[in-house]
Motif scaffolding. Structure first.
Motif, PDB file in Angstrom:
ATOM      1  N   ARG A  86      42.517 -15.635 -91.335  1.00  0.00           N
ATOM      2  CA  ARG A  86      42.388 -16.927 -91.999  1.00  0.00           C
ATOM      3  C   ARG A  86      41.748 -16.723 -93.373  1.00  0.00           C
ATOM      4  O   ARG A  86      40.668 -16.141 -93.482  1.00  0.00           O
ATOM      5  CB  ARG A  86      41.548 -17.886 -91.163  1.00  0.00           C
ATOM      6  N   SER A  87      42.417 -17.214 -94.414  1.00  0.00           N
ATOM      7  CA  SER A  87      41.896 -17.079 -95.777  1.00  0.00           C
ATOM      8  C   SER A  87      40.788 -18.100 -96.016  1.00  0.00           C
ATOM      9  O   SER A  87      40.549 -18.992 -95.187  1.00  0.00           O
ATOM     10  CB  SER A  87      43.022 -17.270 -96.793  1.00  0.00           C
ATOM     11  N   GLN A  94      44.263 -20.988 -94.788  1.00  0.00           N
ATOM     12  CA  GLN A  94      45.632 -20.584 -94.459  1.00  0.00           C
ATOM     13  C   GLN A  94      45.624 -19.407 -93.487  1.00  0.00           C
ATOM     14  O   GLN A  94      44.895 -18.434 -93.665  1.00  0.00           O
ATOM     15  CB  GLN A  94      46.381 -20.200 -95.734  1.00  0.00           C
ATOM     16  N   GLU A  95      46.440 -19.509 -92.433  1.00  0.00           N
ATOM     17  CA  GLU A  95      46.502 -18.465 -91.416  1.00  0.00           C
ATOM     18  C   GLU A  95      47.710 -17.570 -91.644  1.00  0.00           C
ATOM     19  O   GLU A  95      48.793 -18.036 -91.996  1.00  0.00           O
ATOM     20  CB  GLU A  95      46.573 -19.069 -90.012  1.00  0.00           C
ATOM     21  N   THR A  96      47.485 -16.274 -91.417  1.00  0.00           N
ATOM     22  CA  THR A  96      48.555 -15.292 -91.548  1.00  0.00           C
ATOM     23  C   THR A  96      48.556 -14.412 -90.308  1.00  0.00           C
ATOM     24  O   THR A  96      47.518 -13.875 -89.918  1.00  0.00           O
ATOM     25  CB  THR A  96      48.349 -14.405 -92.793  1.00  0.00           C
ATOM     26  N   ASP A 114      40.771 -20.570 -97.948  1.00  0.00           N
ATOM     27  CA  ASP A 114      41.284 -21.936 -98.042  1.00  0.00           C
ATOM     28  C   ASP A 114      41.886 -22.421 -96.724  1.00  0.00           C
ATOM     29  O   ASP A 114      42.510 -23.485 -96.675  1.00  0.00           O
ATOM     30  CB  ASP A 114      42.315 -22.050 -99.173  1.00  0.00           C
TER      31      ASP A 114
END
Length: 290
Positions: free
Chosen positions: A185-186, A190-192, A188
Motif C-alpha cells: 500500500r502506497s 493505492q494497493e499493488t 496515498d
C-alpha cells in the motif's frame, strides 16, 4: 466402542449398554450401526454438540473453584506463535513463577490457531486482523512489517525503486500463507499486488530471516523478528514508501475466554505482558535506538 472402553476402563459391552440406555431415554437412535462401522445420526450429532458444551461448563466451574482467592495458583497454559513466543514470551516465565510459588506455566508454541476451550488455553497471543468473537481480546501493541534485505544482496542485485522491480528479485514469502503475492500500500492508499518468488521457501519467520541475512533475497518481516538486524546494520529496509499488508494483521492481542477473566493467574500474566509491550514494545525501542 472398543477405543471408548479402553479410555474409560470398562468393557465394550458396558459402553454399548450405556449408549442403548441413552437412546431409550431420548427416544431416538443416536448411532447407526452396521457390520463395518458406526456413525452418528442427526440426533446423535445434536446430542454430541450439547454434551461437549456441558463438559466445558463443568471444566470452567472446576477452574473457577480451584483458582479462588487472590494468589495466582495452578497451571497457566499460554499459546503463542513459535518465533514470537520463543523471543518474547518464554523469557517472561522464570520471573513470573519465581514471584508466585503456587503458579506453574506451560507455553505451547504453534503457528496454527488453537481453540481456547478445547485445548484448555488460559491465554493466547494472537497476531490477527479479527480476534475470535467468543473470546475477550485485549490489544497489547501494534505490529510493523518492513521489506528488508542484506546490504550485500542489495549491492549485488540493485535497489528496488518500485513494487514492479520486485519481479526481478528473489523474494521470500511465508509459505502457505500469502500464496506468493505481496500486497503493498502506497502513502496515498493505492494497493499493488506483486507476484513474487524464490527458489526455496519456508513457513517459519526465523528461517526466512536467516535466508535474508545470508544475502539470498528480500522478505517482508515483522520488526519483532528483524529489529535487531536493522539496528546493527545487518539488514536495511527497501521501498520505504510502501506498507506491506499481511494476513497476520497489524495488532497483537491477548485473547482469553470470559471464564478466565477473574483468574489471578491470568491477571498477573496480563500485567507482565503490558509491562513488556507498553508504552512501546521492545523491538521498537531497539529499532529507534539503532
Amino acid at each position: 466402542m472398543a477405543a471408548a472402553a479402553r479410555l474409560l476402563g470398562c468393557t465394550r459391552a458396558q459402553i454399548s449398554k450405556q449408549v442403548g440406555e441413552l437412546e431409550r431415554v431420548f427416544g431416538a437412535r443416536l448411532i447407526e450401526r452396521n457390520s463395518r462401522k458406526l456413525h452418528l445420526t442427526p440426533a446423535g450429532e445434536i446430542f454430541l454438540q450439547h454434551a461437549r458444551r456441558a463438559l466445558e461448563e463443568v471444566q470452567r466451574t472446576e477452574l473457577a473453584v480451584r483458582n479462588l482467592g487472590d494468589a495466582p495458583r495452578g497451571t497457566l497454559r499460554i499459546s503463542a506463535a513459535v518465533g514470537f513466543g520463543r523471543r518474547y514470551i518464554a523469557p517472561l516465565l522464570p520471573d513470573i513463577v519465581a514471584r508466585h510459588p503456587e503458579l506453574e506455566c506451560e507455553l505451547i508454541l504453534n503457528d496454527d490457531l488453537v481453540d481456547l476451550s478445547e485445548d484448555n488455553i488460559d491465554l493466547a497471543l494472537r497476531m490477527t486482523k479479527a480476534p475470535p468473537e467468543d473470546a475477550i481480546a485485549r490489544k497489547l501493541c501494534d505490529l510493523e512489517r518492513v521489506i528488508c534485505g542484506a546490504p550485500a544482496y542489495v549491492a549485488r542485485q540493485g535497489l528496488p525503486l518500485t513494487p514492479q522491480d520486485l519481479l526481478h528479485h528473489q523474494c521470500f514469502s511465508y509459505l502457505t500463507r500469502d500464496q506468493g503475492i505481496w500486497r503493498l500500500r502506497s502513502r496515498d492508499g493505492q494497493e499493488t499486488d506483486i507476484p513474487v518468488r524464490a527458489r526455496f521457501q519456508h513457513n517459519n519467520s526465523d528461517c526466512i530471516l536467516e535466508a535474508v541475512l545470508q544475502g539470498h533475497g528480500l522478505a517482508i518481516l515483522p520488526t519483532y523478528v528483524c529489529g535487531e538486524a536493522l539496528a546493527d546494520g545487518r539488514l536495511l529496509t527497501v521501498l520505504d514508501d510502501y506498507t506491506p499488508d499481511s494476513v497476520f494483521g497489524r495488532h497483537l492481542y491477548a485473547c482469553y475466554t470470559p471464564s478466565r477473566v477473574r483468574l489471578p493467574k491470568v491477571r498477573v500474566f496480563l500485567e507482565a505482558l503490558e509491562n513488556l509491550f507498553q508504552p512501546m514494545p521492545p523491538w521498537s525501542v531497539l529499532h529507534e535506538s539503532g
